[in-house]
Design an enzyme around this catalytic site. Sequence first.
Site, mmCIF file in Angstrom:
data_model
loop_
_atom_site.group_PDB
_atom_site.id
_atom_site.type_symbol
_atom_site.label_atom_id
_atom_site.label_comp_id
_atom_site.label_asym_id
_atom_site.label_seq_id
_atom_site.Cartn_x
_atom_site.Cartn_y
_atom_site.Cartn_z
ATOM 1 N N ARG A 242 0.865 -1.177 0.000
ATOM 2 C CA ARG A 242 0.000 0.000 0.000
ATOM 3 C C ARG A 242 0.902 1.227 0.000
ATOM 4 O O ARG A 242 1.935 1.257 0.685
ATOM 5 C CB ARG A 242 -0.892 0.023 1.249
ATOM 6 C CG ARG A 242 -2.111 -0.880 1.155
ATOM 7 C CD ARG A 242 -3.113 -0.397 0.095
ATOM 8 N NE ARG A 242 -4.305 -1.234 0.026
ATOM 9 C CZ ARG A 242 -4.451 -2.280 -0.798
ATOM 10 N NH1 ARG A 242 -3.478 -2.631 -1.616
ATOM 11 N NH2 ARG A 242 -5.575 -2.971 -0.798
ATOM 12 N N GLU A 271 -2.646 7.875 -4.071
ATOM 13 C CA GLU A 271 -3.200 7.255 -5.256
ATOM 14 C C GLU A 271 -4.567 7.828 -5.628
ATOM 15 O O GLU A 271 -5.404 7.928 -4.735
ATOM 16 C CB GLU A 271 -3.349 5.772 -4.904
ATOM 17 C CG GLU A 271 -3.234 4.847 -6.027
ATOM 18 C CD GLU A 271 -2.980 3.421 -5.537
ATOM 19 O OE1 GLU A 271 -2.035 3.198 -4.773
ATOM 20 O OE2 GLU A 271 -3.748 2.569 -5.938
ATOM 21 N N HIS A 289 -1.149 0.271 -9.924
ATOM 22 C CA HIS A 289 -1.849 -0.659 -9.014
ATOM 23 C C HIS A 289 -2.486 -1.831 -9.782
ATOM 24 O O HIS A 289 -3.699 -2.023 -9.742
ATOM 25 C CB HIS A 289 -2.906 0.096 -8.176
ATOM 26 C CG HIS A 289 -3.212 -0.592 -6.865
ATOM 27 N ND1 HIS A 289 -3.618 0.072 -5.740
ATOM 28 C CD2 HIS A 289 -3.177 -1.909 -6.515
ATOM 29 C CE1 HIS A 289 -3.821 -0.793 -4.746
ATOM 30 N NE2 HIS A 289 -3.560 -1.994 -5.199
HETATM 31 C C1 GLV Z 1 -5.014 -4.981 -4.051
HETATM 32 O O1 GLV Z 1 -4.277 -4.071 -3.839
HETATM 33 C C2 GLV Z 1 -5.624 -5.766 -3.024
HETATM 34 O O2 GLV Z 1 -5.523 -5.406 -1.841
HETATM 35 O O3 GLV Z 1 -6.244 -6.782 -3.376
#
Ligand code: GLV
Length: 322
Positions: A242, A271, A289
């Site tokens: 993250r 983000e 992402h």
């Molecule tokens: C993607 O970032 C997830 O947490 O599945």
Amino acid sequence: MNKKVFVTRKIPDLGIDMLKAKGYEVDIYPGDSAPTQKQIIKYLKKKPYDAVVTLLTDCIDAKVFDAVPTAKIFANYAVGFDNIDLEEAKKRGITVTNTPGNYSICVAEHAIALMLGLTTRMVEADSFTKKGRYKGWSPNIFIGSDLTSKTLGLIGAGRIGEKVAIIASKGFGMNIIYCDIKRNESLEENYGARFIPMVEEVLREADVVSLHVPLLDSTHHLMDASRLKMMKKTAFLINTSRGPVVDEKALVKALQEGVIAGAGLDVYEFEPKLVPGLVKLSNTILTPHIASARESARNEMARLAAQNVIDFFDGKIPSNKV
Ligand code: GLV
Ligand code: GLV
């Protein structure tokens, strides 16, 4: 009465079909891009929904819970669940689930791709070639570095970190060191991984640092200016976890000043916004992402999210309750 489920964005049909097959009434937010919290609330107020399937882009807090007091399960379509106020959910007796499926290999492959991208300089070289700048073989262009026999430092060796370690160890003969709140015995026994209790020590030793922790208060800005300085000048930082785990402003500065050699990022602190300066750096690879953007993974995520809702309505404890 049929159970009512709201899904905050279109997810693979597999999950929607599972819910419909149970006779639930399923409504899906019609937009293509992430709804704002206001939009989510507006939709949730339309019906007394019993369940909500949410995405990692949805900020789910007391305001959302207030809008739909009938919903006792929020099934997040993601591994991470930092977008949901868990404490508030707990207070209200709301069940929250995530989707930690066997697709964690996708994220691991993406992390490895970012590593290889940096060490082979493949992305820079591709752009150079496509711009027509390749004028003949030279021993001096795009000098990369080896992954083989280097040390991989994992911050977090859960489901995803472990898979990264296995590929790195089996594929590249990398030495694995890791820190985590829990020891991973199988990684130690089978891949010779060395547990190091202090993050700082991992940072000092590793040639590549890869982050695989959830976003919590305790992991927010885990990689700040001082920790970045502990890394080797030749080391790379990989983040597929993250964004806010890294102080992105401090990272840009570290990359500009050569404090570390480069970074491969799939997630960002603010983000989808990027901290100024990040895109100008040639020693970064930035992906939007997409570490779990595979059909197999998306289907598995949809299946797990739907199954969590179904189990909940069937009076069982969903397997992925967080
Ligand atoms: C993607 O970032 C997830 O947490 O599945
Ligand atoms: C993180 O999400 C992990 O499972 O390692």
